[in-house]
Scaffold this motif. Structure first.
Motif, short mmCIF file in Angstrom:
data_model
loop_
_atom_site.label_atom_id
_atom_site.label_comp_id
_atom_site.label_asym_id
_atom_site.label_seq_id
_atom_site.Cartn_x
_atom_site.Cartn_y
_atom_site.Cartn_z
N ARG A 62 0.73 -1.29 0.01
CA ARG A 62 0.03 -0.14 -0.21
C ARG A 62 0.91 1.34 0.00
O ARG A 62 0.50 2.41 -0.56
CB ARG A 62 -0.92 -0.17 1.22
CG ARG A 62 -2.21 -0.93 1.19
CD ARG A 62 -3.29 -1.12 2.21
NE ARG A 62 -4.20 -1.93 1.63
CZ ARG A 62 -4.19 -3.34 2.06
NH1 ARG A 62 -3.09 -3.95 2.39
NH2 ARG A 62 -5.18 -3.89 1.55
N GLY A 63 1.99 0.96 0.59
CA GLY A 63 2.89 2.45 0.72
C GLY A 63 3.49 2.56 -0.68
O GLY A 63 3.53 3.54 -1.35
N PHE A 64 3.77 1.55 -1.49
CA PHE A 64 4.46 1.71 -2.94
C PHE A 64 3.17 2.10 -3.74
O PHE A 64 3.33 3.06 -4.55
CB PHE A 64 4.59 0.20 -3.21
CG PHE A 64 4.85 0.13 -4.73
CD1 PHE A 64 6.04 0.66 -5.21
CD2 PHE A 64 3.81 -0.39 -5.82
CE1 PHE A 64 6.34 0.54 -6.63
CE2 PHE A 64 4.11 -0.50 -7.04
CZ PHE A 64 5.47 0.05 -7.64
N ALA A 65 1.88 1.71 -3.64
CA ALA A 65 0.70 2.21 -4.57
C ALA A 65 0.57 3.57 -4.26
O ALA A 65 0.41 4.67 -5.27
CB ALA A 65 -0.63 1.38 -4.13
N SER A 66 0.58 3.92 -2.96
CA SER A 66 0.53 5.36 -2.64
C SER A 66 1.45 6.26 -3.32
O SER A 66 1.00 7.26 -3.85
CB SER A 66 0.49 5.73 -1.11
OG SER A 66 -0.52 4.81 -0.39
N GLU A 67 2.56 5.72 -2.92
CA GLU A 67 3.85 6.87 -3.62
C GLU A 67 3.90 6.93 -5.03
O GLU A 67 4.27 7.80 -5.61
CB GLU A 67 5.29 6.17 -2.87
CG GLU A 67 5.46 6.48 -1.50
CD GLU A 67 6.40 5.73 -0.87
OE1 GLU A 67 7.08 6.16 0.18
OE2 GLU A 67 7.09 4.71 -1.49
#
Length: 336
Positions: A256-261
């Motif tokens: 989810r961190g990757f998707a957000s960034e």
């Protein structure tokens, strides 16, 4: 030293202070999710963000041109009066940045600056370009968070479907590595967007003082100064806001961190290089975090914290505008 030259120096110094506060205020935008998922240690993340901020500042001038054009017609060649308008705008933005930083609210430095320019422009009866403000600022201000939320939500759904049969431990390890790249991309986008805003303000001051004309373009020393100030500010950290983005909105995992960034950085690039729109890195990454987090379940997002952030977004422009107007009126008392 005459009044005009003294004011030019004061405006440049204050603009670089704003740039520095922008760096430590918005450093969390690029790295909070990577730190919260333990993809990167805080010190490594800050160093990487500072370097990418510096590089991003040199990737274009479209955003700087937009910032410089909002009230350019009202201050160009106006000397001390025009410089006082710019000084008031910066003061409004800095005061609001410090207030929201103190309370740990990820409000927008970009919109604080826009509010400051509008407030000082109106207070001084300068010609604010309302059509440019609406097309280049207000519409993108609304659209970019919506795209961030929807894009991160859809990308996360695609990730969940693609890796639905994979080992959660292996997926998590892979996305921790991927977050190094996505965080670097986010930091590059932050430099591309936010350092240019300071360049635009300094160039506006140079136009007001008569030292440069629009045809000269932004001087190299302005670009280097703005890039350096935002990088130093970034490396000093933004721990209060980092906690809000990384933990208080939702407990993120690496995917989810990757998707957000990833989604947030794409929005920043398109808005800056395609439209010259000074959108908020804070609005964009925060909405992307919410979008990715909502794929767990909507109740997983701490909407009470999100509501406080949204209120700060709404209040930012008028609050910064009010402070800028007051500063301009005070400074104007001492003008010859």
């Amino acid at each position: 030293m005459d009044v005009s030259l003294a004011l030019v120096i004061a405006v440049v110094v204050v603009a670089l202070v704003f740039d520095y506060t922008n760096g430590f205020h918005d450093a969390a935008n690029a790295i909070a999710t990577s730190v919260s998922t333990r993809a990167l240690t805080p010190r490594i993340a800050l160093a990487m963000a500072a370097i990418m901020n510096f590089i991003g500042a040199f990737l274009g001038t479209e955003v700087a041109d937009t910032i410089g054009s909002i009230i350019a017609g009202g201050v160009e060649g106006e000397g001390a009066h025009g410089l006082t308008v710019v000084l008031g705008a910066l003061a409004g933005a800095i005061v609001w940045n410090l207030i929201t930083w103190y309370f740990g609210l990820p409000s927008s430095s970009s919109h604080a600056l826009i509010g400051g320019l509008v407030g000082a422009g109106v207070a001084s009866s300068s010609a604010v370009k309302w059509d440019a403000l609406i097309d280049k600022v207000l519409i993108p201000m609304v659209v970019s968070p919506l795209i961030g939320f929807g894009g991160a939500f859809m990308l996360m759904i695609a990730i969940l479907w693609t890796f639905r049969h994979s080992s959660p431990w292996r997926v998590g390890r892979g996305f921790r590595f991927a977050q190094t790249i996505s965080a670097a991309g986010m930091a590059l986008g932050h430099g591309l967007q936010d350092a240019q805003k300071t360049m635009g303000v300094i160039f506006l001051a140079l136009l007001a003082s008569g030292h440069y004309s629009k045809d000269d373009g932004i001087p190299l020393w302005v670009k280097i100064s703005a890039a350096t100030a935002i990088s130093l500010g970034t490396y000093s950290g933004g721990w209060r806001i980092m906690r809000t983005l990384g933990r208080r909105i939702i407990d993120l995992d690496p995917a989810r961190g990757f998707a957000s960034e990833t989604v947030a950085s794409i929005v920043l690039y398109v808005m800056a290089m395609g439209l010259g729109a000074p959108v908020s890195t804070t609005h964009t990454i925060t909405s992307s975090v919410m979008g990715a987090g909502a794929t767990k379940r909507f109740s997983a997002v701490r909407w009470g914290v999100a509501r406080s952030i949204i209120v700060a977004w709404i209040v930012t422009i008028p609050a910064a505008a009010l402070v800028a107007a007051i500063v301009y009126w005070i400074c104007a008392l001492f003008l010859p």
